[in-house]
Design a protein around this motif. Structure first.
Motif, PDB file in Angstrom:
ATOM      1  N   CYS A   7       0.865  -1.181   0.000  1.00 26.08           N
ATOM      2  CA  CYS A   7       0.000   0.000   0.000  1.00 26.08           C
ATOM      3  C   CYS A   7       0.898   1.227   0.000  1.00 26.08           C
ATOM      4  N   ARG A  38       3.915  -1.484  -7.484  1.00 27.53           N
ATOM      5  CA  ARG A  38       3.178  -0.343  -6.930  1.00 27.53           C
ATOM      6  C   ARG A  38       3.676  -0.009  -5.530  1.00 27.53           C
ATOM      7  N   LYS A  76       0.008   9.374   0.372  1.00 24.57           N
ATOM      8  CA  LYS A  76      -1.158   8.548   0.641  1.00 24.57           C
ATOM      9  C   LYS A  76      -2.386   9.376   0.995  1.00 24.57           C
ATOM     10  N   HIS A 108      -8.502  -2.754  -2.367  1.00 27.01           N
ATOM     11  CA  HIS A 108      -9.219  -1.647  -1.737  1.00 27.01           C
ATOM     12  C   HIS A 108     -10.716  -1.876  -1.732  1.00 27.01           C
ATOM     13  N   GLU A 160      -2.336  -5.302  -3.386  1.00 27.14           N
ATOM     14  CA  GLU A 160      -1.374  -4.939  -2.341  1.00 27.14           C
ATOM     15  C   GLU A 160      -0.724  -6.176  -1.733  1.00 27.14           C
ATOM     16  N   ASP A 211      -3.497  -0.310   5.693  1.00 24.39           N
ATOM     17  CA  ASP A 211      -4.167  -1.365   4.917  1.00 24.39           C
ATOM     18  C   ASP A 211      -3.603  -2.764   5.172  1.00 24.39           C
ATOM     19  N   GLN A 239      -5.768  -6.048   4.372  1.00 19.19           N
ATOM     20  CA  GLN A 239      -6.075  -6.442   2.988  1.00 19.19           C
ATOM     21  C   GLN A 239      -4.841  -6.853   2.194  1.00 19.19           C
TER      22      GLN A 239
HETATM   23 MN    MN Z   1      -3.915   0.819   0.349  1.00 19.59          MN
END
Ligand code: MN
Ligand code: PEP
Length: 346
Positions: free
Chosen positions: A103, A127, A132, A273, A299, A310, A313
């Motif tokens: 993330c 990524r 953020k 997300h 992610e 995050d 996830q």
């Molecule tokens: Mn994220």
């Protein structure tokens, strides 16, 4: 308006049409087809009305572009999908982009190790966020330029092209130094001045769908980028707000085939997300690949329980190779192959 030239139209006749379009204050967008050249006249209705190109030398017919998003519409490319090329990796058509990474960039070690793991597992792009967007103003907002330097190091070490978010036009210069793809986050999808600047910067863009945006709004947002002459735009479905409260967002997978009908731009899906939960990311990724998405942005973290944001996830990096194998199978069902650099073993 699309001006379809005759098959035997000369270059001079094509140039005369382009000059006429520009003379009325519209923009000419030339797309040379296999058989005929088609020129899009992009501008407001009044300009385009003044063209008077019916019967002009070399002109076969005039076809109105029915959608408000002229350059994003599938019509302008006669239904041919756009294939982007980023750092030697093709995205779109039969090539599937697996975009993976944390993330947010948290440390040099976390960034470099994740980049190496996703690269070895066959990811297409890396990524990681240095800027953020966070719901709370008190939350961690990224390492900024220090984070960008870590991304640059990851790129130098692994050769992976970088996807990173730009939130504020004031940060565009340092972001352009490292980003191969600039991510525009869901919250900025309708930040039209930012979209225009990104269009002018000419760097490939991953444009995320707003939390409550329609597909038409998403396509109009992409038009702001395309209109500046930047044709390298990918759209990203990342879950939308609905009445359902059992999960974070509703991943709108129907958006994939419908966008493919409406636009030539590649369509990427972000299951991370949308779900907000690791256990849903695998199944949603398979569904996204099978439904015909041109890629996934997901992610991944070496130790998600330690992640600054995050964590719940993010996929566990050690599990990523097995995940890639399954996604590759689902992409194959839709006739696509995960895209890697031309020189890398496939
Ligand atoms: Mn994220
Ligand atoms: C992200 O991808 O890091 C992100 C914040 O996503 P979104 O803009 O879709 O919420």
């Amino acid at each position: 308006m699309m001006i379809v030239m005759k098959q035997d139209a000369t270059e001079d006749q094509i140039q005369a049409v382009i000059a006429r379009i520009e003379a009325v204050g519209a923009r000419a967008h030339r797309s040379p087809g296999e058989e005929v050249t088609v020129i899009g006249a992009i501008g407001d209705h009044e300009h385009v009305q003044r063209l008077e190109l019916d019967g002009a030398p070399g002109v076969d017919k005039l076809v109105p572009i029915l959608k408000p998003y002229k350059l994003a519409s599938g019509q302008i490319r006669h239904g041919e999908p756009s294939v982007l090329e980023i750092g030697g990796r093709k995205i779109g058509g039969d090539r599937f982009a697996l975009i993976a990474g944390p993330c947010t960039v948290e440390s040099r070690e976390q960034t470099l190790s994740t980049a190496q793991i996703v690269k070895d597992a066959g990811a297409t792009l890396f990524r990681g966020g240095a800027y953020k967007p966070r719901t709370s103003p008190y939350a961690f907002h990224g390492l900024g330029q220090e984070g960008l330097r870590m991304l640059a190091e990851a790129k130098a070490e692994t050769g992976m092209p970088i996807v990173t978010e730009l939130m504020d036009v004031r940060d565009i210069e340092p972001v352009l130094e490292v980003a191969d793809v600039i991510q525009i986050g869901a919250r900025n999808m309708q930040n039209y001045t930012l979209l225009t600047e990104i269009g002018r910067a000419g760097r490939p863009v991953l444009l995320k769908r707003g939390l409550s945006s329609t597909l038409e709004e998403l396509l109009n947002a992409s038009e702001y980028i395309l209109k500046e002459g930047n044709e390298a735009v990918m759209l990203c479905e990342r879950g939308i707000r609905t009445f359902e409260t059992a999960y974070r967002f509703t991943l709108d997978l129907m958006a994939v085939p419908v966008l493919k009908e409406l636009t030539h731009l590649p369509v990427i899906v972000d299951p991370s997300h949308a779900a907000g939960r690791r256990d849903l990311v695998g199944p949603l990724s398979l569904a996204a690949a099978a439904v015909g998405a041109d890629g996934i942005i997901v992610e991944v973290h070496p130790e998600p329980e330690q992640a600054i944001c995050d964590g719940p996830q993010q996929l566990v990096a050690a599990d990523f190779p097995a995940y890639v194998e399954k996604v590759a199978q689902a992409a194959a069902v839709a006739g696509k192959e995960i895209s890697v650099a031309a020189s890398a073993p496939s």
